[in-house]
Design a protein around this motif. Structure first.
Motif, PDB file in Angstrom:
ATOM      1  N   ALA A  90       0.852  -1.201   0.090  1.00 10.89           N
ATOM      2  CA  ALA A  90       0.068  -0.005   0.022  1.00 10.89           C
ATOM      3  C   ALA A  90       0.906   1.183  -0.036  1.00 10.89           C
ATOM      4  O   ALA A  90       0.773   2.144  -0.770  1.00 10.89           O
ATOM      5  N   GLU A  91       1.858   1.173   0.615  1.00 11.19           N
ATOM      6  CA  GLU A  91       2.795   2.361   0.705  1.00 11.19           C
ATOM      7  C   GLU A  91       3.513   2.561  -0.455  1.00 11.19           C
ATOM      8  O   GLU A  91       3.519   3.675  -1.007  1.00 11.19           O
ATOM      9  N   LYS A  92       3.697   1.692  -1.189  1.00 10.64           N
ATOM     10  CA  LYS A  92       4.600   1.757  -2.600  1.00 10.64           C
ATOM     11  C   LYS A  92       3.523   2.292  -3.638  1.00 10.64           C
ATOM     12  O   LYS A  92       3.814   3.032  -4.405  1.00 10.64           O
ATOM     13  N   ALA A  93       2.421   1.746  -3.474  1.00 16.76           N
ATOM     14  CA  ALA A  93       1.209   2.161  -4.290  1.00 16.76           C
ATOM     15  C   ALA A  93       0.850   3.559  -4.314  1.00 16.76           C
ATOM     16  O   ALA A  93       0.714   4.395  -5.350  1.00 16.76           O
ATOM     17  N   ILE A  94       0.605   4.033  -3.113  1.00 18.49           N
ATOM     18  CA  ILE A  94       0.494   5.474  -2.719  1.00 18.49           C
ATOM     19  C   ILE A  94       1.823   6.399  -3.181  1.00 18.49           C
ATOM     20  O   ILE A  94       1.405   7.312  -3.816  1.00 18.49           O
ATOM     21  N   SER A  95       2.996   5.781  -3.034  1.00 21.20           N
ATOM     22  CA  SER A  95       3.945   6.757  -3.265  1.00 21.20           C
ATOM     23  C   SER A  95       4.155   6.806  -4.902  1.00 21.20           C
ATOM     24  O   SER A  95       4.659   7.775  -5.322  1.00 21.20           O
ATOM     25  N   ALA A  96       3.649   5.818  -5.618  1.00 21.29           N
ATOM     26  CA  ALA A  96       3.463   5.775  -7.040  1.00 21.29           C
ATOM     27  C   ALA A  96       2.534   6.714  -7.745  1.00 21.29           C
ATOM     28  O   ALA A  96       2.355   6.737  -8.883  1.00 21.29           O
ATOM     29  N   GLY A  97       1.530   6.949  -6.781  1.00 15.17           N
ATOM     30  CA  GLY A  97       0.464   7.665  -7.470  1.00 15.17           C
ATOM     31  C   GLY A  97      -0.666   7.005  -7.796  1.00 15.17           C
ATOM     32  O   GLY A  97      -1.713   7.047  -8.498  1.00 15.17           O
ATOM     33  N   ASP A  98      -0.706   5.297  -7.401  1.00 16.12           N
ATOM     34  CA  ASP A  98      -1.770   4.594  -8.101  1.00 16.12           C
ATOM     35  C   ASP A  98      -3.043   4.940  -7.289  1.00 16.12           C
ATOM     36  O   ASP A  98      -4.160   4.232  -7.610  1.00 16.12           O
ATOM     37  N   ALA A  99      -2.788   5.206  -6.005  1.00 18.30           N
ATOM     38  CA  ALA A  99      -3.903   5.326  -4.910  1.00 18.30           C
ATOM     39  C   ALA A  99      -3.552   6.448  -4.151  1.00 18.30           C
ATOM     40  O   ALA A  99      -2.753   6.861  -3.821  1.00 18.30           O
ATOM     41  N   ASP A 100      -4.711   6.945  -3.414  1.00 20.16           N
ATOM     42  CA  ASP A 100      -4.573   8.037  -2.326  1.00 20.16           C
ATOM     43  C   ASP A 100      -4.839   7.316  -0.997  1.00 20.16           C
ATOM     44  O   ASP A 100      -4.125   7.612   0.114  1.00 20.16           O
ATOM     45  N   ASN A 101      -5.774   6.570  -1.012  1.00 22.32           N
ATOM     46  CA  ASN A 101      -6.167   5.925   0.433  1.00 22.32           C
ATOM     47  C   ASN A 101      -6.472   4.433   0.257  1.00 22.32           C
ATOM     48  O   ASN A 101      -7.573   4.292  -0.482  1.00 22.32           O
ATOM     49  N   VAL A 102      -5.777   3.586   0.854  1.00 27.21           N
ATOM     50  CA  VAL A 102      -5.948   2.175   0.744  1.00 27.21           C
ATOM     51  C   VAL A 102      -6.388   1.617   1.850  1.00 27.21           C
ATOM     52  O   VAL A 102      -5.838   1.843   3.003  1.00 27.21           O
ATOM     53  N   VAL A 103      -7.389   0.620   1.823  1.00 30.94           N
ATOM     54  CA  VAL A 103      -7.725  -0.074   3.028  1.00 30.94           C
ATOM     55  C   VAL A 103      -7.080  -1.539   2.815  1.00 30.94           C
ATOM     56  O   VAL A 103      -7.326  -2.205   1.865  1.00 30.94           O
ATOM     57  N   LEU A 104      -6.692  -2.095   3.968  1.00 28.48           N
ATOM     58  CA  LEU A 104      -6.219  -3.366   4.148  1.00 28.48           C
ATOM     59  C   LEU A 104      -7.094  -4.063   4.836  1.00 28.48           C
ATOM     60  O   LEU A 104      -7.469  -3.670   6.091  1.00 28.48           O
ATOM     61  N   ILE A 105      -7.511  -5.526   4.304  1.00 30.74           N
ATOM     62  CA  ILE A 105      -8.407  -6.063   5.150  1.00 30.74           C
ATOM     63  C   ILE A 105      -7.898  -7.562   5.354  1.00 30.74           C
ATOM     64  O   ILE A 105      -7.514  -8.491   4.391  1.00 30.74           O
ATOM     65  N   VAL A 106      -7.896  -7.914   6.678  1.00 25.54           N
ATOM     66  CA  VAL A 106      -7.604  -9.288   7.132  1.00 25.54           C
ATOM     67  C   VAL A 106      -8.518  -9.836   7.916  1.00 25.54           C
ATOM     68  O   VAL A 106      -8.763  -9.153   9.041  1.00 25.54           O
ATOM     69  N   GLY A 107      -8.787 -10.964   7.478  1.00 27.75           N
ATOM     70  CA  GLY A 107      -9.841 -11.603   8.820  1.00 27.75           C
ATOM     71  C   GLY A 107     -10.906 -12.578   7.897  1.00 27.75           C
ATOM     72  O   GLY A 107     -10.731 -12.782   6.734  1.00 27.75           O
ATOM     73  N   GLY A 108     -11.830 -12.603   8.768  1.00 29.32           N
ATOM     74  CA  GLY A 108     -13.031 -13.763   8.313  1.00 29.32           C
ATOM     75  C   GLY A 108     -13.683 -14.202   9.546  1.00 29.32           C
ATOM     76  O   GLY A 108     -13.360 -13.962  10.466  1.00 29.32           O
ATOM     77  N   LYS A 109     -14.240 -15.289   9.122  1.00 24.96           N
ATOM     78  CA  LYS A 109     -15.162 -16.045  10.147  1.00 24.96           C
ATOM     79  C   LYS A 109     -14.347 -17.348  10.305  1.00 24.96           C
ATOM     80  O   LYS A 109     -14.550 -18.375   9.367  1.00 24.96           O
TER      81      LYS A 109
ATOM     82  N   VAL B 167      -6.179   1.713   7.371  1.00 25.86           N
ATOM     83  CA  VAL B 167      -6.279   2.715   6.376  1.00 25.86           C
ATOM     84  C   VAL B 167      -4.912   3.129   6.218  1.00 25.86           C
ATOM     85  O   VAL B 167      -4.307   3.879   7.122  1.00 25.86           O
ATOM     86  N   VAL B 168      -4.233   3.166   5.050  1.00 23.16           N
ATOM     87  CA  VAL B 168      -3.049   3.631   4.608  1.00 23.16           C
ATOM     88  C   VAL B 168      -3.368   4.988   3.494  1.00 23.16           C
ATOM     89  O   VAL B 168      -3.930   4.740   2.696  1.00 23.16           O
ATOM     90  N   GLY B 169      -2.533   5.991   3.651  1.00 15.99           N
ATOM     91  CA  GLY B 169      -2.910   7.058   3.008  1.00 15.99           C
ATOM     92  C   GLY B 169      -1.699   8.117   2.837  1.00 15.99           C
ATOM     93  O   GLY B 169      -0.860   8.179   3.802  1.00 15.99           O
ATOM     94  N   LYS B 170      -1.983   9.259   2.301  1.00 16.78           N
ATOM     95  CA  LYS B 170      -0.850  10.180   2.211  1.00 16.78           C
ATOM     96  C   LYS B 170      -0.824  11.076   3.694  1.00 16.78           C
ATOM     97  O   LYS B 170      -1.963  11.280   4.271  1.00 16.78           O
ATOM     98  N   SER B 171       0.432  11.643   3.889  1.00 16.23           N
ATOM     99  CA  SER B 171       0.384  12.503   5.173  1.00 16.23           C
ATOM    100  C   SER B 171      -0.005  13.541   5.128  1.00 16.23           C
ATOM    101  O   SER B 171      -0.322  13.996   3.638  1.00 16.23           O
ATOM    102  N   GLY B 172      -0.423  14.363   6.006  1.00 18.91           N
ATOM    103  CA  GLY B 172      -1.054  15.791   5.881  1.00 18.91           C
ATOM    104  C   GLY B 172      -2.461  15.721   6.078  1.00 18.91           C
ATOM    105  O   GLY B 172      -2.957  16.681   5.843  1.00 18.91           O
ATOM    106  N   GLY B 173      -2.903  14.498   6.097  1.00 13.84           N
ATOM    107  CA  GLY B 173      -4.565  14.426   6.395  1.00 13.84           C
ATOM    108  C   GLY B 173      -5.016  14.738   7.893  1.00 13.84           C
ATOM    109  O   GLY B 173      -4.165  15.352   8.655  1.00 13.84           O
TER     110      GLY B 173
END
Length: 385
Positions: A92-111, A225-231
């Motif tokens: 996610a950090e790499k994608a945001i740095s490359a401009g591929d996204a601004d805010n990425v959610v990471l989802i881990v889990g289930g039932k 939630v991973v995003g750009k700094s300054g929010g």
């Protein structure tokens, strides 16, 4: 940077997996001061049977986006099991740095409960469901009754004892110290004080592992939630000081020995930072898993992890704090993956949110995830400001 995180962990959740995920996402977005319309990236992982008992969801990340009302520019899927959460953060950090996204959610889990009720685990799910393979060699390898990964780690614990004289008491001391930490964690499922004799008198599940050395699979999600700094996030600005991953695809009989994990490789570049690390969050599906990582990341020499576990105070008050929230041994293991548990605890410590188990002056945390079938994957992450 990480803008927000949230978790929901229950022994058995009465609603659907989608509902459980959606409510957990809201917790993370509230902390991040974002709404769903601002999310344009999604990374997720999946284990068969852990989404309302389904073996698979067709176009899984697409279904998640549909239900959650997210329109992503960036999608990714990571299937390292317990090691996935840390890999997601790095990607996610790499994608945001490359401009591929601004805010990425990471989802881990289930039932885990639908799988648990069938008396199997996610690593032995082929015993309960048709049409699923665990290895390319199932016809010759999956011929014995087992409860993998319990039986696999039991074999590792036996081998470690044979080679190095590691004792049941040494492994049990890990459970005792982590339970001490769990007493200060309001999210922990198990909080009653634990004595060494309590662990040693609990029933054998697979020799030599006892009940109180084994994680309990539960229902739950961790969302980050991973995003750009300054929010608007109130969280401390953090960066990835180090990330490494390693994958050992060999079957256990093909390895030089089974008492090492890929953490030997994934953590190699982090070793110069060890003296600066204020606490360690290590994957704890079993007591022996923690012991192996203590050795493999360099806190103790190979073969001396048992002595370290017994002699070193690694409670949150101790000299080398490990699994400060009690780990998944006490919180529970959502959908057979503990990566979200240890990553959340790292963020709690770094943001001085630890309430009754806060380590003083935390500026750097090392997190190590283990996952996959027979410990095939390891990810190592060092977070700091």
């Amino acid at each position: 940077m990480i803008l927000g995180f949230g978790s929901t962990v229950q022994k058995t959740y009465p609603g659907t997996t989608f509902e459980l995920l959606s409510s957990t996402l809201d917790k993370a977005l509230e902390m991040a001061h974002l709404d769903r319309g601002k999310i344009d990236g999604l990374i997720a992982t999946f284990l068969p049977g852990t989404f309302d008992g389904n073996l698979a969801l067709h176009f899984y990340t697409g279904q998640l986006a549909q239900y959650l009302g997210i329109r992503p520019r960036f999608l990714d899927y990571v299937d390292f099991g317990g090691a996935s959460a840390l890999a997601m953060l790095y990607r996610a950090e790499k994608a945001i740095s490359a401009g591929d996204a601004d805010n990425v959610v990471l989802i881990v889990g289930g039932k885990a409960s639908p799988v648990r009720e069938r008396k199997v685990t996610a690593d032995a799910v082929d015993r309960a469901y048709q049409g699923i393979r665990l290895t390319p060699f199932d016809e010759v390898f999956r011929v014995y009754d087992d409860l993998n990964p319990v039986t696999d780690y039991a074999l590792v614990a036996t081998r470690h004892s044979h080679l190095f004289g590691t004792t049941d008491e040494q492994r049990a001391s890990i459970a005792v110290k982590q339970r001490f930490n769990a007493q200060g964690n309001p999210k922990a499922m198990y909080k009653d004080p634990l004595r060494l004799e309590d662990v040693l008198s609990s029933r054998i599940v697979s020799t030599p592992l006892r009940l109180l050395e084994i994680v309990y699979p539960v229902d739950g999600f961790h969302v980050f939630v991973v995003g750009k700094s300054g929010g608007k996030s109130d969280l401390r600005p953090l960066s990835v000081k180090y990330f490494g991953e390693a994958h050992w695809p060999e079957m256990p009989p093909e390895l030089p020995d089974i008492v090492s994990t890929p953490a030997v490789e994934s953590s190699k570049g982090a070793r110069p930072l060890l003296e600066k690390v204020d606490c360690f969050e290590l994957y704890d599906s079993f007591t022996i898993t923690v012991l192996l990582q203590i050795e493999d990341i360099g806190l103790a020499e190979k073969g001396k992890g048992g002595r370290f576990a017994q002699e070193v105070d690694f409670t949150y008050q101790g000299e080398i704090p490990i699994n400060t929230g009690g780990g998944s041994l006490n919180v529970g293991q959502p959908a057979y993956m503990s990566g979200g548990v240890i990553l959340e605890e790292a963020l709690i410590q770094l943001n001085a949110m630890g309430e009754g188990r806060q380590v003083k002056g935390v500026d750097m945390v090392l997190v190590n995830g283990i996952g996959g079938w027979n410990r095939a994957h390891s990810t190592t992450l060092v977070l700091g400001e």
